[in-house]
Design an enzyme around this catalytic site. Structure first.
Site, PDB file in Angstrom:
ATOM      1  N   ASP A 106      32.793  46.767  16.415  1.00  0.00           N
ATOM      2  CA  ASP A 106      33.559  47.312  17.669  1.00  0.00           C
ATOM      3  C   ASP A 106      32.918  48.197  18.491  1.00  0.00           C
ATOM      4  O   ASP A 106      32.531  49.343  17.939  1.00  0.00           O
ATOM      5  CB  ASP A 106      34.831  48.059  16.856  1.00  0.00           C
ATOM      6  N   LYS A 116      34.863  49.617  35.637  1.00  0.00           N
ATOM      7  CA  LYS A 116      33.684  48.744  36.165  1.00  0.00           C
ATOM      8  C   LYS A 116      33.022  49.053  37.360  1.00  0.00           C
ATOM      9  O   LYS A 116      31.841  48.964  37.533  1.00  0.00           O
ATOM     10  CB  LYS A 116      34.375  47.316  36.545  1.00  0.00           C
ATOM     11  N   SER A 153      29.866  44.042  35.247  1.00  0.00           N
ATOM     12  CA  SER A 153      30.849  44.658  35.630  1.00  0.00           C
ATOM     13  C   SER A 153      31.985  43.693  35.886  1.00  0.00           C
ATOM     14  O   SER A 153      32.203  42.585  35.296  1.00  0.00           O
ATOM     15  CB  SER A 153      30.380  45.371  36.877  1.00  0.00           C
ATOM     16  N   SER A 154      32.335  43.640  37.341  1.00  0.00           N
ATOM     17  CA  SER A 154      33.383  43.113  37.862  1.00  0.00           C
ATOM     18  C   SER A 154      33.507  43.056  39.340  1.00  0.00           C
ATOM     19  O   SER A 154      33.245  44.234  39.964  1.00  0.00           O
ATOM     20  CB  SER A 154      34.683  43.154  37.155  1.00  0.00           C
ATOM     21  N   TYR A 158      40.597  49.464  34.501  1.00  0.00           N
ATOM     22  CA  TYR A 158      39.684  48.267  34.472  1.00  0.00           C
ATOM     23  C   TYR A 158      38.870  48.361  35.790  1.00  0.00           C
ATOM     24  O   TYR A 158      37.515  48.336  35.402  1.00  0.00           O
ATOM     25  CB  TYR A 158      40.302  46.988  34.404  1.00  0.00           C
ATOM     26  N   ASN A 171      27.974  43.606  27.645  1.00  0.00           N
ATOM     27  CA  ASN A 171      29.244  42.601  27.986  1.00  0.00           C
ATOM     28  C   ASN A 171      30.759  42.718  27.625  1.00  0.00           C
ATOM     29  O   ASN A 171      31.566  42.317  28.605  1.00  0.00           O
ATOM     30  CB  ASN A 171      28.869  41.229  27.730  1.00  0.00           C
TER      31      ASN A 171
END
Length: 253
Positions: free
Chosen positions: A64, A156, A138-139, A152, A91
């Site tokens: 984890d 990111k 990231s995003s 989130y 990731n």
């Protein structure tokens, strides 16, 4: 193009599914030896079998990434089994969308500190590499306000900032650091597959936002990440590569 990855040693967190699995398999297909982890022990063996089919070494175990001590031990174990490290890919995400205390805590421990602890544990090995590379995932939610604004998106965004700081700090040591920011990415069992089934109206709304008329694939995200990790990208560091099919409209200057 020969990416120069043959014989390189790479580790990928969350390497059994989705984008992480595609990154690990692409690295293996390019000749790298690969170490992976996932939270679920049962997911490790089948992923390793697929990686080893490319002819290289593949190692892995359950961990984890929110557990800093366990993550550090995993990095040391993978470096020992692979004979060192050249590439580190961060990731894993908690996918913390809920704007509550639990969401913020989970996102912080998994997305942000999971990345920081991974890099910190890997740096002593990367410093010995002639082609050290860090790639963080990231995003687009980190650069544009969307439905994932909150934990989130915030974490990111923090990952991009952290990674670009690493690039400047480590450039003199020959270690590169870059980020890939995927757009909506569809794969079986993934979050968008679940939304398609559980909330089809929202899925169609999200799909309609992309001018390509579709979502990305894990392989398309992996292609970007593996290129940035490779010696072929030897003079690219401190960049955030957006892979979203023109989904976002913000201009990177």
């Amino acid at each position: 193009m020969d990416l120069g990855l043959r014989g390189k040693r790479a580790i990928v967190t969350g390497g059994t599914k989705g984008i992480g699995r595609a990154i690990a398999e692409t690295l293996a297909a390019e000749g790298a030896d690969v170490g992976i982890c996932a939270r679920t022990e049962g997911d490790i063996a089948p992923a390793l079998e697929a990686l080893r089919s490319h002819g290289g070494k593949a190692e892995g175990s359950a961990v984890d990434v929110a557990d800093g001590d366990a993550l550090q031990a995993w990095v040391a174990d993978m470096a020992s089994r692979l004979g060192g490290l050249d590439i580190v890919v961060a990731n894993v995400s908690a996918l913390a969308i809920a704007d509550d205390e639990a969401g913020w805590q989970n996102g912080f421990k998994t997305d942000l500190m999971g990345t920081v602890h991974l890099v910190q544990a890997a740096l002593p090995f990367l410093e010995k590499s002639a082609a050290g590379a860090i790639v963080t995932i990231s995003s687009v939610s980190g650069r544009e306000i969307d439905f994932a604004a909150g934990p989130y998106g915030a974490f990111k965004a923090a990952i991009v900032h952290y990674t670009q700081g690493l690039a400047h700090k480590l450039a003199g040591q020959g270690i590169r650091a870059n980020t890939v920011s995927p757009g909506n990415t569809y794969f079986e069992g993934g979050v968008w597959n679940q939304i398609e089934t559980g909330n089809p109206d929202f899925f169609q709304q999200a799909l309609a936002l992309n001018p390509t008329g579709r979502m990305g694939t894990p392989q398309e995200m992996a292609n970007a990440a593996v290129f940035l990790a490779s010696p072929a990208a030897s003079f690219i560091t401190g960049t955030n590569l957006v892979v979203d099919g023109a989904l976002t409209r913000g201009v990177q200057l």
